[in-house]
Design an enzyme around this catalytic site. Structure first.
Site, PDB file in Angstrom:
ATOM      1  N   HIS A  35      -9.584  -2.949  13.274  1.00 46.17           N
ATOM      2  CA  HIS A  35      -8.555  -1.920  13.054  1.00 46.17           C
ATOM      3  C   HIS A  35      -7.937  -1.422  14.369  1.00 46.17           C
ATOM      4  CE1 HIS A  35     -10.575  -1.520   8.964  1.00 46.17           C
ATOM      5  NE2 HIS A  35      -9.376  -2.021   8.775  1.00 46.17           N
ATOM      6  N   ASP A  42       4.018  -4.421  -4.615  1.00 48.71           N
ATOM      7  CA  ASP A  42       3.926  -5.613  -3.780  1.00 48.71           C
ATOM      8  C   ASP A  42       4.673  -5.353  -2.470  1.00 48.71           C
ATOM      9  OD1 ASP A  42       4.173  -8.191  -2.656  1.00 48.71           O
ATOM     10  OD2 ASP A  42       4.120  -9.114  -4.648  1.00 48.71           O
ATOM     11  N   GLY A  43       4.020  -5.623  -1.341  1.00 48.79           N
ATOM     12  CA  GLY A  43       4.630  -5.395  -0.034  1.00 48.79           C
ATOM     13  C   GLY A  43       5.935  -6.158   0.132  1.00 48.79           C
ATOM     14  N   ASP A 100      -1.701  -6.051   6.928  1.00 46.28           N
ATOM     15  CA  ASP A 100      -3.166  -6.078   6.851  1.00 46.28           C
ATOM     16  C   ASP A 100      -3.537  -6.506   5.438  1.00 46.28           C
ATOM     17  OD1 ASP A 100      -5.862  -5.709   7.257  1.00 46.28           O
ATOM     18  OD2 ASP A 100      -5.790  -3.546   6.986  1.00 46.28           O
ATOM     19  N   THR A 119      -4.920  -9.277   2.289  1.00 47.34           N
ATOM     20  CA  THR A 119      -6.029 -10.174   1.976  1.00 47.34           C
ATOM     21  C   THR A 119      -5.621 -11.577   2.437  1.00 47.34           C
ATOM     22  OG1 THR A 119      -5.034 -10.195  -0.214  1.00 47.34           O
ATOM     23  CG2 THR A 119      -7.016  -8.908   0.021  1.00 47.34           C
ATOM     24  N   PRO A 154      -3.250 -12.005  -4.714  1.00 46.41           N
ATOM     25  CA  PRO A 154      -2.031 -11.209  -4.493  1.00 46.41           C
ATOM     26  C   PRO A 154      -1.487 -11.311  -3.073  1.00 46.41           C
ATOM     27  CG  PRO A 154      -3.962  -9.775  -4.699  1.00 46.41           C
ATOM     28  CD  PRO A 154      -4.417 -11.153  -5.055  1.00 46.41           C
TER      29      PRO A 154
HETATM   30  N1  SAM Z   1      -9.139  -6.572   6.740  1.00 50.04           N
HETATM   31  C1  SAM Z   1      -8.800  -7.283   5.627  1.00 50.04           C
HETATM   32  C2  SAM Z   1      -9.126  -8.742   5.524  1.00 50.04           C
HETATM   33  O1  SAM Z   1     -10.260  -9.083   5.642  1.00 50.04           O
HETATM   34  O2  SAM Z   1      -8.306  -9.569   5.244  1.00 50.04           O
HETATM   35  C3  SAM Z   1      -7.696  -6.804   4.819  1.00 50.04           C
HETATM   36  C4  SAM Z   1      -8.073  -5.463   4.271  1.00 50.04           C
HETATM   37  S1  SAM Z   1      -7.216  -4.680   3.058  1.00 50.04           S
HETATM   38  C5  SAM Z   1      -8.525  -4.245   1.974  1.00 50.04           C
HETATM   39  C6  SAM Z   1      -6.259  -5.864   2.160  1.00 50.04           C
HETATM   40  C7  SAM Z   1      -5.380  -5.194   1.152  1.00 50.04           C
HETATM   41  O3  SAM Z   1      -4.209  -5.991   0.916  1.00 50.04           O
HETATM   42  C8  SAM Z   1      -6.005  -4.975  -0.209  1.00 50.04           C
HETATM   43  O4  SAM Z   1      -6.173  -3.589  -0.424  1.00 50.04           O
HETATM   44  C9  SAM Z   1      -5.017  -5.599  -1.204  1.00 50.04           C
HETATM   45  O5  SAM Z   1      -4.871  -4.876  -2.396  1.00 50.04           O
HETATM   46  C10 SAM Z   1      -3.745  -5.640  -0.378  1.00 50.04           C
HETATM   47  N2  SAM Z   1      -2.745  -6.637  -0.813  1.00 50.04           N
HETATM   48  C11 SAM Z   1      -2.942  -7.922  -1.177  1.00 50.04           C
HETATM   49  N3  SAM Z   1      -1.778  -8.496  -1.505  1.00 50.04           N
HETATM   50  C12 SAM Z   1      -0.805  -7.566  -1.342  1.00 50.04           C
HETATM   51  C13 SAM Z   1       0.597  -7.546  -1.531  1.00 50.04           C
HETATM   52  N4  SAM Z   1       1.250  -8.625  -1.966  1.00 50.04           N
HETATM   53  N5  SAM Z   1       1.280  -6.405  -1.251  1.00 50.04           N
HETATM   54  C14 SAM Z   1       0.623  -5.288  -0.816  1.00 50.04           C
HETATM   55  N6  SAM Z   1      -0.714  -5.247  -0.632  1.00 50.04           N
HETATM   56  C15 SAM Z   1      -1.425  -6.362  -0.873  1.00 50.04           C
END
Ligand code: SAM
Length: 295
Positions: free
Chosen positions: A74, A149-150, A167, A169, A174
């Protein structure tokens, strides 16, 4: 004398690998205590405690953070782009539902912080069981929260954000849309002329599969693109981890510690003392690559 370890799925968490990557190895964490298990509209959430790593958050079976090393991730993903920018005022965070990026971002004198995560439930569960990550940052008055969705949020903004932190997944489920070239193009367009974006990417173990192709896509759109390396013991075989930083104008890897140090002191003031990994020297060192990872 030989000893054997037996692995029971009730006692050990095996990280899920996704198609095409990490076929050779997997990570196993001993489960000391299960904290939360649930399924949202988008993904499985699992929180458990593991000796040595503390609380771990896994989404769809993939480790997102551990209490022991989340500060490295972070601090790097937040302070490197913000301190590379001469005067950032408006920040967009995409993903980051655990609140770790927000915790670091609110230390900066930003005027507006847009936060968008697709999954409201991740934020709720993280606030409840991992409150030591966000430390109240979701309540900062500069933070505007969106649950969608971002990709949609990016599409609605042009020439608007000074810094964008993705940041997300991994490129499955998603998060997949956030690794595509048309998304990178929208990020470029959403940034102001001196804008900088950073993308969480993957372990250097997947250099040919993820790191190199992502750099290629970004180089078509941004004038300066650089990988950033950091140690992440809880991620993918404990391998060194890679973020990709991209800028429209500022030459990222030529910024030196003597430029960064006064920015850190002026912007974070006393809060800089609380950082545990990031320093101006680490900022610069994180962009020096061994020969095999030079792009
Ligand atoms: N540090 C992390 C890793 O290991 O990859 C990422 C942490 S964070 C928990 C990832 C976040 O991305 C999740 O809360 C998930 O819901 C979000 N996410 C996934 N796809 C997304 C999208 N299309 N738009 C917005 N948020 C998204």
């Amino acid at each position: 004398m030989s000893s054997q370890i037996s692995f029971s799925r009730r006692e050990w968490f095996f990280e899920t690998s996704f198609p095409g990557v990490r076929r050779c190895k997997t990570d196993a964490f001993r489960i000391a205590k299960e904290i939360y298990k649930g399924r949202t509209e988008f993904q499985d959430i699992y929180i458990f405690e593991s000796p040595g790593f503390g609380r771990i958050l896994a989404l769809d079976g993939i480790v997102q953070l551990s209490e022991s090393d989340e500060f490295i991730y972070h601090e790097v993903i937040t302070h490197i782009p913000l301190l590379s920018h001469p005067h950032p005022k408006r920040l967009l965070v995409i993903g980051g539902g655990d609140g770790g990026v927000l915790r670091e971002a609110v230390k900066h004198p930003l005027t507006e912080i847009y936060f968008v995560d697709i999954d409201k439930e991740v934020v709720g569960v993280a606030k409840r069981y991992l409150s030591f990550i966000s430390k109240g940052a979701f309540n900062d008055p500069r933070v505007k929260i969106f649950f969608e969705d971002g990709r949609n949020v990016i599409q609605r903004h042009k020439n608007f954000f000074d810094v964008i932190i993705v940041d997300s997944t991994d490129p499955v489920g998603p998060g997949k849309v956030l690794f595509q070239k048309d998304f990178y193009r929208m990020v470029q367009q959403a940034l102001t002329p001196q804008g900088i974006a950073v993308f969480q990417l993957g372990p250097f173990l997947d250099f040919d599969l993820i790191v190199k192709p992502t750099a290629k896509k970004l180089k078509d759109l941004f004038s300066s693109v650089a990988p950033v390396r950091l140690p992440m013991p809880s991620y993918s075989c404990g391998c060194e981890y890679c973020f990709m930083i991209a800028s429209k104008k500022i030459k990222l890897s030529s910024l030196d510690a003597s430029t960064i140090a006064p920015r850190l002191a002026q912007r974070l003031k006393k809060k800089a003392q609380g950082l545990r990994y990031y320093t101006p020297a680490i900022h610069c060192a994180s962009m020096i690559m061994p020969k095999m990872w030079q792009l």
